[in-house]
Design a protein around this motif. Sequence first.
Motif, mmCIF file in Angstrom:
data_model
loop_
_atom_site.group_PDB
_atom_site.id
_atom_site.type_symbol
_atom_site.label_atom_id
_atom_site.label_comp_id
_atom_site.label_asym_id
_atom_site.label_seq_id
_atom_site.Cartn_x
_atom_site.Cartn_y
_atom_site.Cartn_z
ATOM 1 N N ILE A 166 0.792 -1.106 -0.077
ATOM 2 C CA ILE A 166 -0.007 -0.084 0.170
ATOM 3 C C ILE A 166 0.835 1.159 -0.060
ATOM 4 N N GLN A 199 0.316 1.078 -10.281
ATOM 5 C CA GLN A 199 -0.555 0.120 -11.035
ATOM 6 C C GLN A 199 -0.219 -1.444 -10.235
ATOM 7 N N SER A 202 -1.790 -2.414 -4.204
ATOM 8 C CA SER A 202 -2.928 -3.009 -3.927
ATOM 9 C C SER A 202 -3.943 -1.916 -3.456
ATOM 10 N N ALA A 203 -3.105 -0.987 -3.100
ATOM 11 C CA ALA A 203 -4.278 0.171 -2.538
ATOM 12 C C ALA A 203 -3.225 1.607 -2.420
ATOM 13 N N SER A 204 -3.658 2.463 -2.612
ATOM 14 C CA SER A 204 -2.898 3.809 -2.284
ATOM 15 C C SER A 204 -3.957 4.929 -1.466
ATOM 16 N N ARG A 212 -6.747 12.675 -3.626
ATOM 17 C CA ARG A 212 -7.252 11.709 -4.408
ATOM 18 C C ARG A 212 -7.905 11.904 -5.491
ATOM 19 N N CYS A 222 -6.524 3.255 -11.725
ATOM 20 C CA CYS A 222 -5.881 2.886 -10.434
ATOM 21 C C CYS A 222 -6.974 3.538 -9.453
ATOM 22 N N ASP A 224 -9.799 3.057 -8.385
ATOM 23 C CA ASP A 224 -10.812 2.165 -7.662
ATOM 24 C C ASP A 224 -10.069 1.502 -6.464
ATOM 25 N N ARG A 225 -8.854 1.617 -6.317
ATOM 26 C CA ARG A 225 -7.915 1.279 -5.395
ATOM 27 C C ARG A 225 -7.211 2.567 -4.689
ATOM 28 N N MET A 226 -7.896 3.806 -4.873
ATOM 29 C CA MET A 226 -7.376 4.690 -4.245
ATOM 30 C C MET A 226 -8.754 5.163 -3.013
ATOM 31 N N ARG A 457 -8.919 -2.252 5.569
ATOM 32 C CA ARG A 457 -8.510 -2.816 4.232
ATOM 33 C C ARG A 457 -6.946 -3.444 4.213
ATOM 34 N N ILE A 461 -6.186 -7.106 2.395
ATOM 35 C CA ILE A 461 -4.996 -7.235 1.394
ATOM 36 C C ILE A 461 -4.203 -8.348 2.100
#
Length: 464
Positions: A166, A199, A202-204, A212, A222, A224-226, A457, A461
Amino acid sequence: MKNRRERRPRVLYLAFFFPPSRASGVYRARATANYLVAQDWDVTVCSAPLNFLYNVVGSVDEELCATVDPRIRVERPSLNQYTWQQDLREFSWLRRNFPTIAKRVYTFSQTKMFPERYSSWAWNAVFKALKMHLKRRFDVVVATGNPFASFGAAWLFHRLTGVPYIMDYRDSWTLDLFHDEPAFPKGHIAWSWERRMLQKASASVFVNEALRDWHAERYPDCADRMMVVPNGWDPDVLPVAPRELQAIAKSESDALSAESWHAAQRPLRFGYLGTLTAKQPVEEMAEAFKIARRHPDLANAELQIHGHLGFFKNSPGTLKARLGLTDGPNDESVDETGLRYCGPVSKTEVGKVYENADVLVFLAGGGKYVTSGKIFEYMAFGRPIVSVHAPGIAAEDALAGYPLWFNANSLDVDALAASMVAAGKAARDLSSEQRAAARRHANTYRRDTVLIPFEERLRKIAAR
């Protein structure tokens, strides 16, 4: 002995700034590591080497180390200090004997490999982490930036081991927060590195919605993972932290305190706590306070400035000059217009500063993407808060529901002075009910509250 299913999840936390560092990002890192341990994580932190913090940065808060959970393992990979070295005796053999070649090697590493001078620390962190991983595997990596080489380390560790990671943006790498424009020209390798790292992440994580959204617009694949994890305030390092936020009826002691206050009519104390930097509108703050003191309600009021002047050894002189301060007795600086520099304050002592102030001054630099971590502590103490910053910064989202917020919505010194006078009047008439309402709003930003979604989250992961 726990079996494999029962064992604690293990996280590698890449946080260059960690106690005893006093960099602004250290509090988020410290709180995150402590929170994860409290949630039964096995936490290993890779942080800055101590010789860099003491000898190069030259400013630390050793008392902050005592607030780090002893169950956290802290490793300190080495850092090539090429750009910071001034003493010939500290130069490497290559630099002493072949300075041109040494410079070319360093320049190549910055322009062709990873464009940040902390990159050697990142690669050394990967090497150290690999050795630990072979003995007992990590389940997930959290990298916090800046420095953003920590993201590169997480990416490389993932490439070598498959361990998910992350990216926690305490700051923005490719966005200049103080000018609201890209920090690098088109085609710079920072852009390709950021895309590559996002890319695979798994998350940012970002500290506010504005940041954001800016990154989601540039990296839509990317988005949807923020997620947003705002900063917050830490009850464990506020010695006189607010009690549980609830409506508090006036007690006899409250009434007596108020009666004594109005009888004494002592001069008001305005307070700023934090690190002053060249990016903040310090001149506007000083001039506005000078104007505000002409009002009878602010006669003989003081603006007490607590904290460090800059992050490096040579910063104080420049900032004192901008404030118009001169050295006074006992290492304090006192300005005839009421400005008083009170020196650094340990994180463990900040609560006393807040309780001693009647009005808190929120001084911040930058534009609409800036959220200062300090504002959450300010709100936690239920005092009137005066904003001194450009209009529209992201911190206003947090302050919007705070009932004792005084915002000129401008850096015009007359408008700022008027908001200071209004805040001073509110401080004289402040009731326990008003403080309770302010604290209820602040309670939504307790660090152990804002970190709940992040930990959930992270656990999902790691479980993959």
